[in-house]
Structure formats: C-alpha cells, structure tokens
Design a protein around this motif. Structure first.
Motif, PDB file in Angstrom:
ATOM      1  N   THR A 119     105.296 -19.162  67.791  1.00 30.13           N
ATOM      2  CA  THR A 119     105.760 -20.522  68.052  1.00 30.13           C
ATOM      3  C   THR A 119     107.022 -20.566  68.890  1.00 30.13           C
ATOM      4  OG1 THR A 119     107.074 -20.640  66.022  1.00 30.13           O
ATOM      5  CG2 THR A 119     104.757 -21.384  65.908  1.00 30.13           C
ATOM      6  N   GLY A 120     107.629 -19.413  69.130  1.00 31.54           N
ATOM      7  CA  GLY A 120     108.883 -19.407  69.884  1.00 31.54           C
ATOM      8  C   GLY A 120     110.037 -19.839  69.005  1.00 31.54           C
ATOM      9  N   ALA A 121     111.164 -20.093  69.616  1.00 31.99           N
ATOM     10  CA  ALA A 121     112.378 -20.452  68.883  1.00 31.99           C
ATOM     11  C   ALA A 121     112.190 -21.753  68.112  1.00 31.99           C
ATOM     12  CB  ALA A 121     113.549 -20.581  69.846  1.00 31.99           C
ATOM     13  N   SER A 122     112.875 -21.848  67.006  1.00 30.44           N
ATOM     14  CA  SER A 122     112.802 -23.067  66.194  1.00 30.44           C
ATOM     15  C   SER A 122     113.742 -24.120  66.763  1.00 30.44           C
ATOM     16  CB  SER A 122     113.211 -22.760  64.755  1.00 30.44           C
ATOM     17  OG  SER A 122     114.604 -22.490  64.701  1.00 30.44           O
ATOM     18  N   VAL A 123     113.586 -25.347  66.314  1.00 32.42           N
ATOM     19  CA  VAL A 123     114.489 -26.416  66.720  1.00 32.42           C
ATOM     20  C   VAL A 123     115.748 -26.433  65.854  1.00 32.42           C
ATOM     21  CG1 VAL A 123     112.688 -27.876  67.666  1.00 32.42           C
ATOM     22  CG2 VAL A 123     113.268 -28.087  65.269  1.00 32.42           C
TER      23      VAL A 123
ATOM     24  N   ASN B  46     117.838 -17.132  65.156  1.00 30.24           N
ATOM     25  CA  ASN B  46     117.510 -15.713  65.298  1.00 30.24           C
ATOM     26  C   ASN B  46     116.670 -15.212  64.121  1.00 30.24           C
ATOM     27  OD1 ASN B  46     117.602 -13.330  66.769  1.00 30.24           O
ATOM     28  ND2 ASN B  46     119.363 -12.559  65.648  1.00 30.24           N
ATOM     29  N   THR B  47     115.997 -16.131  63.425  1.00 34.00           N
ATOM     30  CA  THR B  47     115.183 -15.779  62.269  1.00 34.00           C
ATOM     31  C   THR B  47     113.716 -16.022  62.580  1.00 34.00           C
ATOM     32  OG1 THR B  47     116.979 -16.369  60.771  1.00 34.00           O
ATOM     33  CG2 THR B  47     114.782 -16.220  59.820  1.00 34.00           C
ATOM     34  N   THR B  48     112.868 -15.082  62.152  1.00 28.75           N
ATOM     35  CA  THR B  48     111.426 -15.185  62.372  1.00 28.75           C
ATOM     36  C   THR B  48     110.708 -15.034  61.047  1.00 28.75           C
ATOM     37  OG1 THR B  48     111.628 -14.220  64.580  1.00 28.75           O
ATOM     38  CG2 THR B  48     109.449 -14.157  63.565  1.00 28.75           C
ATOM     39  N   ALA B  49     109.733 -15.907  60.814  1.00 27.71           N
ATOM     40  CA  ALA B  49     108.844 -15.769  59.657  1.00 27.71           C
ATOM     41  C   ALA B  49     107.601 -15.027  60.142  1.00 27.71           C
ATOM     42  CB  ALA B  49     108.459 -17.124  59.097  1.00 27.71           C
ATOM     43  N   LEU B  50     107.316 -13.894  59.528  1.00 23.71           N
ATOM     44  CA  LEU B  50     106.155 -13.080  59.887  1.00 23.71           C
ATOM     45  C   LEU B  50     105.055 -13.351  58.881  1.00 23.71           C
ATOM     46  CD1 LEU B  50     104.851 -10.859  61.606  1.00 23.71           C
ATOM     47  CD2 LEU B  50     105.942  -9.176  60.083  1.00 23.71           C
ATOM     48  N   PHE B  51     103.961 -13.953  59.343  1.00 20.79           N
ATOM     49  CA  PHE B  51     102.837 -14.315  58.488  1.00 20.79           C
ATOM     50  C   PHE B  51     101.757 -13.247  58.602  1.00 20.79           C
ATOM     51  CE2 PHE B  51     105.012 -18.244  59.264  1.00 20.79           C
ATOM     52  CZ  PHE B  51     104.869 -18.971  58.102  1.00 20.79           C
TER      53      PHE B  51
ATOM     54  N   ILE C 240     102.062 -22.892  59.249  1.00 17.90           N
ATOM     55  CA  ILE C 240     102.980 -22.626  60.361  1.00 17.90           C
ATOM     56  C   ILE C 240     103.621 -23.903  60.915  1.00 17.90           C
ATOM     57  CG2 ILE C 240     103.103 -21.806  62.755  1.00 17.90           C
ATOM     58  CD1 ILE C 240     101.254 -19.496  61.908  1.00 17.90           C
ATOM     59  N   PRO C 241     102.886 -25.002  61.120  1.00 19.77           N
ATOM     60  CA  PRO C 241     103.546 -26.188  61.675  1.00 19.77           C
ATOM     61  C   PRO C 241     104.733 -26.688  60.846  1.00 19.77           C
ATOM     62  CG  PRO C 241     101.184 -26.431  61.851  1.00 19.77           C
ATOM     63  CD  PRO C 241     101.429 -25.198  61.001  1.00 19.77           C
ATOM     64  N   HIS C 242     104.698 -26.506  59.541  1.00 19.18           N
ATOM     65  CA  HIS C 242     105.798 -26.956  58.686  1.00 19.18           C
ATOM     66  C   HIS C 242     106.986 -26.001  58.749  1.00 19.18           C
ATOM     67  CE1 HIS C 242     103.296 -30.103  56.991  1.00 19.18           C
ATOM     68  NE2 HIS C 242     102.333 -29.207  56.876  1.00 19.18           N
ATOM     69  N   VAL C 243     106.713 -24.715  58.817  1.00 19.56           N
ATOM     70  CA  VAL C 243     107.770 -23.708  58.827  1.00 19.56           C
ATOM     71  C   VAL C 243     108.409 -23.599  60.209  1.00 19.56           C
ATOM     72  CG1 VAL C 243     108.295 -21.280  58.364  1.00 19.56           C
ATOM     73  CG2 VAL C 243     106.613 -22.474  56.965  1.00 19.56           C
TER      74      VAL C 243
ATOM     75  N   ARG D 153     111.305 -19.390  63.935  1.00 25.87           N
ATOM     76  CA  ARG D 153     110.213 -18.908  64.779  1.00 25.87           C
ATOM     77  C   ARG D 153     109.126 -18.349  63.862  1.00 25.87           C
ATOM     78  NH1 ARG D 153     110.532 -13.305  68.155  1.00 25.87           N
ATOM     79  NH2 ARG D 153     108.461 -13.382  69.106  1.00 25.87           N
ATOM     80  N   CYS D 154     107.875 -18.634  64.171  1.00 28.88           N
ATOM     81  CA  CYS D 154     106.762 -18.153  63.360  1.00 28.88           C
ATOM     82  C   CYS D 154     105.874 -17.236  64.191  1.00 28.88           C
ATOM     83  CB  CYS D 154     105.932 -19.322  62.844  1.00 28.88           C
ATOM     84  SG  CYS D 154     106.831 -20.401  61.710  1.00 28.88           S
ATOM     85  N   VAL D 155     105.559 -16.071  63.635  1.00 32.11           N
ATOM     86  CA  VAL D 155     104.683 -15.102  64.286  1.00 32.11           C
ATOM     87  C   VAL D 155     103.612 -14.699  63.282  1.00 32.11           C
ATOM     88  CG1 VAL D 155     104.554 -12.781  65.274  1.00 32.11           C
ATOM     89  CG2 VAL D 155     106.504 -14.255  65.811  1.00 32.11           C
ATOM     90  N   ALA D 156     102.347 -14.770  63.718  1.00 29.28           N
ATOM     91  CA  ALA D 156     101.219 -14.430  62.844  1.00 29.28           C
ATOM     92  C   ALA D 156     100.224 -13.584  63.627  1.00 29.28           C
ATOM     93  CB  ALA D 156     100.556 -15.693  62.319  1.00 29.28           C
ATOM     94  N   PRO D 157     100.219 -12.262  63.404  1.00 27.60           N
ATOM     95  CA  PRO D 157      99.276 -11.408  64.130  1.00 27.60           C
ATOM     96  C   PRO D 157      97.889 -11.398  63.494  1.00 27.60           C
ATOM     97  CG  PRO D 157     100.637 -10.060  62.707  1.00 27.60           C
ATOM     98  CD  PRO D 157     101.136 -11.481  62.567  1.00 27.60           C
ATOM     99  N   ASP D 158      96.900 -11.129  64.332  1.00 26.81           N
ATOM    100  CA  ASP D 158      95.566 -10.768  63.851  1.00 26.81           C
ATOM    101  C   ASP D 158      95.579  -9.243  63.781  1.00 26.81           C
ATOM    102  OD1 ASP D 158      94.623 -13.370  63.846  1.00 26.81           O
ATOM    103  OD2 ASP D 158      93.531 -13.184  65.738  1.00 26.81           O
ATOM    104  N   LEU D 159      95.447  -8.677  62.598  1.00 24.69           N
ATOM    105  CA  LEU D 159      95.431  -7.220  62.483  1.00 24.69           C
ATOM    106  C   LEU D 159      94.279  -6.658  63.313  1.00 24.69           C
ATOM    107  CD1 LEU D 159      96.118  -6.835  58.662  1.00 24.69           C
ATOM    108  CD2 LEU D 159      97.753  -6.666  60.549  1.00 24.69           C
ATOM    109  N   VAL D 160      94.404  -5.401  63.743  1.00 28.99           N
ATOM    110  CA  VAL D 160      93.344  -4.796  64.548  1.00 28.99           C
ATOM    111  C   VAL D 160      92.023  -4.881  63.801  1.00 28.99           C
ATOM    112  CG1 VAL D 160      94.818  -3.249  65.897  1.00 28.99           C
ATOM    113  CG2 VAL D 160      93.860  -2.458  63.737  1.00 28.99           C
ATOM    114  N   GLY D 161      90.973  -5.173  64.567  1.00 28.70           N
ATOM    115  CA  GLY D 161      89.643  -5.297  63.981  1.00 28.70           C
ATOM    116  C   GLY D 161      89.355  -6.654  63.377  1.00 28.70           C
TER     117      GLY D 161
END
Length: 120
Positions: A38-42, A48-53, A68-71, A76-84
C-alpha cells in the motif's frame, strides 16, 4: 496497537469479495513473488512502520483484502503471496516450512530492508 473507527460497523455487511489492490512482483531466489504494497501511510507518526500480513498454507494475500484497507490508514501494509500460492511463481520444491522461510527471508530483505515491521 489498536485501530478504531468513528462509527461501529456491522462486520457481516462490511465484507467484500473484491480484491482492491494491484499486485507487484519481486524476484527472490529465481522465483517471482507477488505481493500487495500500500505504500506509505497517511499517518505521519508511523511513517516508517510496516504491517506484514502473512497467510497460511494454502491461501494467498487475498485473505487480507478486507483488513488491509483499515490498517493502511495507519501504516504501510505488505502482503506477499508465498511461493507456489496466489499469483507467485510455482517452483519445483517440496513446499516445506524451511523452504517458505528461505523465500520469505529473501522477500523481506528486498521489500522491507529497514524500518519497523509489525507481523500479523
């Protein structure tokens, strides 16, 4: 850290199947990993804080589409799709925890090289 809204919302009516994010790609260990960022928060207090989902096995970042839209208003929110899984590359591996940890470590090194990370 708690997050509140101005008015209570009925969780049964505030759930959507829409995925309102564009996925990004990063190369990790010869595999492309898809992720939401989501990039930087408002909220400048947590700039400088990121929530890793992180998701379980088997699922994807789609799991977090209604959270994610609420957080992201706060951090900043980052949510990876694990490999596979999800939109990430499906390598020829055994998909054991140690392999996921190796790919996830590489992902974090590339996408979140510094700053405070909140893990959910």
């Amino acid at each position: 850290m708690s997050y509140s809204t101005d008015s209570p919302q009925d969780p049964e009516t505030n759930v959507s199947s829409e995925f309102p994010f564009d996925l990004k790609l990063v190369s990790v260990e010869d595999a492309q990993m898809a992720y939401v960022d989501t990039g930087a928060s408002v909220d400048s207090r947590h700039s400088n804080t990121t929530a890793l989902f992180l998701h379980g096995n088997p699922t994807s970042s789609y799991l977090w589409r209604n959270i994610i839209p609420h957080v992201s208003e706060k951090v900043r929110c980052v949510a990876p799709d694990l490999v596979g899984m999800g939109a990430s590359y499906k390598p020829s591996i055994s998909y054991r925890f140690a392999e996921h940890a190796q790919f996830l470590g590489g992902f974090i090194d590339k996408v979140l090289p510094e700053g405070k990370v909140l893990n959910s």
